[in-house]
Every structure is written in structure tokens, then in C-alpha cells.
Scaffold this motif. Structure first.
Motif, short mmCIF file in Angstrom:
data_model
loop_
_atom_site.label_atom_id
_atom_site.label_comp_id
_atom_site.label_asym_id
_atom_site.label_seq_id
_atom_site.Cartn_x
_atom_site.Cartn_y
_atom_site.Cartn_z
N UNK A 292 -61.95 138.13 76.00
CA UNK A 292 -60.65 138.55 75.50
C UNK A 292 -59.80 137.36 75.10
N UNK A 293 -60.21 136.16 75.52
CA UNK A 293 -59.49 134.94 75.14
C UNK A 293 -60.46 133.77 75.23
N UNK A 294 -60.44 132.89 74.23
CA UNK A 294 -61.29 131.70 74.25
C UNK A 294 -60.60 130.59 73.49
N UNK A 295 -60.42 129.46 74.14
CA UNK A 295 -59.79 128.31 73.48
C UNK A 295 -60.41 127.04 74.03
N UNK A 296 -60.54 126.04 73.18
CA UNK A 296 -60.99 124.72 73.61
C UNK A 296 -59.99 123.72 73.05
N UNK A 297 -59.34 122.99 73.94
CA UNK A 297 -58.29 122.07 73.54
C UNK A 297 -58.30 120.86 74.46
N UNK A 298 -58.27 119.68 73.88
CA UNK A 298 -58.24 118.43 74.64
C UNK A 298 -59.36 118.34 75.67
N UNK A 299 -60.55 118.80 75.31
CA UNK A 299 -61.71 118.71 76.20
C UNK A 299 -61.79 119.78 77.27
N UNK A 300 -60.83 120.71 77.30
CA UNK A 300 -60.84 121.79 78.28
C UNK A 300 -61.13 123.10 77.57
N UNK A 301 -62.15 123.80 78.04
CA UNK A 301 -62.49 125.11 77.47
C UNK A 301 -62.04 126.18 78.44
N UNK A 302 -61.33 127.19 77.92
CA UNK A 302 -60.82 128.27 78.75
C UNK A 302 -61.29 129.60 78.19
N UNK A 303 -61.78 130.45 79.09
CA UNK A 303 -62.23 131.80 78.74
C UNK A 303 -61.58 132.79 79.65
N UNK A 304 -61.20 133.93 79.12
CA UNK A 304 -60.83 135.08 79.93
C UNK A 304 -61.82 136.17 79.59
N UNK A 305 -62.53 136.63 80.63
CA UNK A 305 -63.54 137.68 80.47
C UNK A 305 -63.04 138.95 81.14
N UNK A 306 -63.36 140.09 80.54
CA UNK A 306 -62.95 141.39 81.08
C UNK A 306 -64.20 142.24 81.30
N UNK A 307 -64.31 142.83 82.49
CA UNK A 307 -65.45 143.68 82.80
C UNK A 307 -65.40 144.91 81.89
N UNK A 308 -66.52 145.19 81.23
CA UNK A 308 -66.56 146.33 80.31
C UNK A 308 -66.67 147.64 81.07
N UNK A 309 -66.08 148.70 80.55
CA UNK A 309 -66.00 150.01 81.21
C UNK A 309 -67.35 150.56 81.62
N UNK A 310 -68.38 150.37 80.80
CA UNK A 310 -69.66 151.00 81.08
C UNK A 310 -70.56 150.16 81.97
N UNK B 23 -58.05 147.03 85.24
CA UNK B 23 -59.05 146.24 84.53
C UNK B 23 -59.34 144.98 85.32
N UNK B 24 -60.61 144.64 85.48
CA UNK B 24 -61.00 143.43 86.18
C UNK B 24 -61.20 142.32 85.16
N UNK B 25 -60.44 141.23 85.31
CA UNK B 25 -60.57 140.08 84.44
C UNK B 25 -60.79 138.84 85.28
N UNK B 26 -61.41 137.84 84.66
CA UNK B 26 -61.61 136.55 85.31
C UNK B 26 -61.27 135.45 84.30
N UNK B 27 -60.63 134.39 84.77
CA UNK B 27 -60.31 133.25 83.93
C UNK B 27 -61.20 132.09 84.35
#
Length: 74
Positions: free
Chosen positions: A55-73, A5-9
């Protein structure tokens, strides 16, 4: 053959304008999109038309973090 699975943070935070730096590597520049656009609230699309799900999303202390996963199709 399963290639995994290809993911990016992605992290975003406010940085004073005089302190902006960009870190890149030849691998990142050739394999990862330089931009994602929010599409339908729970997915992002990259400039190549591939869809990424959140697959993951959080915003804390002014920092926003996302983890995205490439969908199969994509």
C-alpha cells in the motif's frame, strides 16, 4: 464482525556490520511473520502462505520503507 485491517510497516537501511541490532517484543514474535517474500511484483507472501499487498513503497536517502496490508482472502 469487522476486525479491521492488519498492516505492517517495514524499513530497511544499510547499517555497518558492527552496529546491527534486533528489536523484538513477545507480541511481535507471536503475531507477525519474520519474513516476507516478493510474489508477482505487487504482493508479498509470508511463511504461513498469507498474501500481503503493497500500500506504500518509497526509497529515499538509502532507506526503503514498505507498508504491507494483509489481503482479505488470506
Amino acid at each position: 464482525m469487522d476486525t479491521g485491517v492488519l498492516q505492517v510497516q517495514l524499513c530497511q537501511e544499510a547499517i555497518p556490520s558492527g552496529h546491527i541490532g534486533l528489536t523484538t517484543s513477545p507480541l511481535t514474535l507471536s503475531t507477525m511473520p519474520w519474513m516476507w517474500t516478493l510474489h508477482s511484483g505487487s504482493q508479498y507472501v509470508d511463511p504461513m502462505g498469507r498474501f500481503w499487498r503493497i500500500v506504500h513503497h518509497i526509497k529515499e536517502n538509502g532507506v526503503e520503507e514498505l507498508i504491507l496490508e494483509l489481503m482479505d482472502d488470506s
